[in-house]
Design a protein around this motif. Sequence first.
Motif, short mmCIF file in Angstrom:
data_model
loop_
_atom_site.label_atom_id
_atom_site.label_comp_id
_atom_site.label_asym_id
_atom_site.label_seq_id
_atom_site.Cartn_x
_atom_site.Cartn_y
_atom_site.Cartn_z
N PRO A 190 0.82 -1.21 0.00
CA PRO A 190 0.00 0.00 0.00
C PRO A 190 0.85 1.26 0.00
CG PRO A 190 0.05 -0.96 2.19
CD PRO A 190 0.75 -1.93 1.28
N VAL A 191 0.32 2.31 -0.60
CA VAL A 191 0.95 3.63 -0.57
C VAL A 191 -0.13 4.65 -0.23
CG1 VAL A 191 2.71 3.01 -2.27
CG2 VAL A 191 0.58 4.06 -3.04
N ALA A 192 0.30 5.84 0.18
CA ALA A 192 -0.63 6.90 0.56
C ALA A 192 -0.56 8.03 -0.45
CB ALA A 192 -0.28 7.42 1.95
N GLN A 193 -1.73 8.63 -0.71
CA GLN A 193 -1.79 9.84 -1.52
C GLN A 193 -2.54 10.91 -0.75
OE1 GLN A 193 -4.64 10.48 -4.80
NE2 GLN A 193 -2.87 10.68 -6.17
N PHE A 194 -1.88 12.04 -0.50
CA PHE A 194 -2.52 13.21 0.09
C PHE A 194 -2.79 14.21 -1.02
CE2 PHE A 194 0.03 11.42 3.55
CZ PHE A 194 -0.89 11.37 4.59
N MET A 195 -3.96 14.84 -0.98
CA MET A 195 -4.32 15.80 -2.01
C MET A 195 -4.54 17.18 -1.38
SD MET A 195 -7.37 15.62 -4.88
CE MET A 195 -6.66 14.12 -5.58
N TYR A 196 -4.00 18.20 -2.06
CA TYR A 196 -4.12 19.58 -1.61
C TYR A 196 -4.76 20.42 -2.70
CZ TYR A 196 -0.85 18.17 2.05
OH TYR A 196 -0.25 17.54 3.11
N ARG A 197 -5.37 21.53 -2.27
CA ARG A 197 -6.11 22.36 -3.23
C ARG A 197 -5.87 23.83 -2.91
NH1 ARG A 197 -12.19 21.12 -5.24
NH2 ARG A 197 -12.52 22.94 -6.58
N ASP A 198 -5.67 24.65 -3.96
CA ASP A 198 -5.51 26.09 -3.74
C ASP A 198 -6.84 26.81 -3.92
OD1 ASP A 198 -5.98 26.43 -6.47
OD2 ASP A 198 -3.87 26.75 -6.97
N SER A 199 -6.84 28.12 -3.76
CA SER A 199 -8.09 28.88 -3.78
C SER A 199 -8.74 28.92 -5.15
CB SER A 199 -7.82 30.32 -3.30
OG SER A 199 -6.86 30.95 -4.13
N GLN A 200 -7.98 28.61 -6.22
CA GLN A 200 -8.55 28.57 -7.57
C GLN A 200 -8.96 27.16 -7.99
OE1 GLN A 200 -5.52 30.57 -7.09
NE2 GLN A 200 -7.04 32.15 -6.73
N GLY A 201 -8.85 26.22 -7.08
CA GLY A 201 -9.24 24.85 -7.39
C GLY A 201 -8.12 23.99 -7.95
N GLY A 202 -6.91 24.55 -8.06
CA GLY A 202 -5.78 23.75 -8.52
C GLY A 202 -5.36 22.73 -7.48
N ARG A 203 -5.04 21.53 -7.92
CA ARG A 203 -4.69 20.46 -7.00
C ARG A 203 -3.26 20.00 -7.19
NH1 ARG A 203 -10.39 17.22 -7.94
NH2 ARG A 203 -11.50 18.04 -6.13
N LEU A 204 -2.64 19.61 -6.10
CA LEU A 204 -1.38 18.89 -6.16
C LEU A 204 -1.48 17.71 -5.20
CD1 LEU A 204 0.50 19.53 -3.42
CD2 LEU A 204 0.89 21.68 -4.62
N THR A 205 -0.67 16.70 -5.43
CA THR A 205 -0.73 15.49 -4.63
C THR A 205 0.65 15.14 -4.08
OG1 THR A 205 -0.49 14.12 -6.63
CG2 THR A 205 -2.73 14.50 -5.80
N LEU A 206 0.65 14.57 -2.89
CA LEU A 206 1.85 14.01 -2.27
C LEU A 206 1.67 12.50 -2.20
CD1 LEU A 206 4.47 13.96 -0.60
CD2 LEU A 206 3.06 14.44 1.43
N TYR A 207 2.57 11.78 -2.84
CA TYR A 207 2.55 10.32 -2.91
C TYR A 207 3.63 9.81 -1.97
CZ TYR A 207 2.63 5.75 -5.44
OH TYR A 207 2.59 4.43 -5.82
N VAL A 208 3.27 8.88 -1.07
CA VAL A 208 4.21 8.38 -0.07
C VAL A 208 4.24 6.86 -0.12
CG1 VAL A 208 4.86 8.38 2.37
CG2 VAL A 208 3.62 10.34 1.42
N SER A 209 5.45 6.31 -0.29
CA SER A 209 5.62 4.86 -0.31
C SER A 209 6.73 4.48 0.66
CB SER A 209 6.00 4.39 -1.73
OG SER A 209 6.42 3.04 -1.71
#
Length: 279
Positions: A190-209
Amino acid sequence: MIDDAELHAFVDGQLDPARRAAVEAWLVANPEAAARAADYAALNEQLRAHFEPVLAEAPPTRLRTKAAPLARPRPAWSWAMAASLAGVLVLGGALGGALGYGLRGAGPGETQLAIAPGTAAVPGFAERAVVAHTVFAPDQRRPVEVDGEHEEQLVRWLSKRLGAPMRAPQLQTLGYALEGGRLLPGGQGPVAQFMYRDSQGGRLTLYVSNEAQAGAAAAGGEFRYLEDGAVRSFYWVDGTFAYAITAGRDRADRRVLGDVAHEVYRQLTQPVAASAASS
């Protein structure tokens, strides 16, 4: 209880008949999980429809030698294949490159990014991180499994599943709030994915293994950078953990993404209570 990894295996047709029947019976009694399984099946179809034409293309001659180390055998269509499609992008010539960024001390408790010469083969965890971002970041219906309002529950769950303390870095000072996260199947666990969002709706993700072999192709203590036509990512290895920060090219430029990677690294190298993984 059927976990998410087994649900993916069910959708991908990887369970033996007895276990498949058991999962089918469980889904009948759990309509929410059945809806999630239907979402996974729909994602499989979308990925297949999008990437099968690429699979049929011959890679350009100039890229065949470079891409050869990534051309490893794959099973029949499954989430594992979907998670390797960034490798197909390499074969198709879409991934632009991987530049090294060294991590070096800049003062007490600080780090600094420095460009390191040369290029490196893209490791499997970084490929999977790009594909996971490509699949889930545009999803308006179910981008995460546990939302950011339940951060403590999310971190506790992911820590237990990965068998190690997890944390969700705080990125508000860089304009990103935690939207939530999910558990995903990695290369061998298993791995983890955290998702973040800015005020304009743009997303970035942090993938952790935390797969022991996850960073075999990436030197520890260095940031590496890759991009394709739509996505850019910084990835690195720290001890037994491998990380990737990924965002759309239209949402974050390389400098912004580098700042995020730097801040994530800084926060994740701070001591954390070991009790999180056993909660």
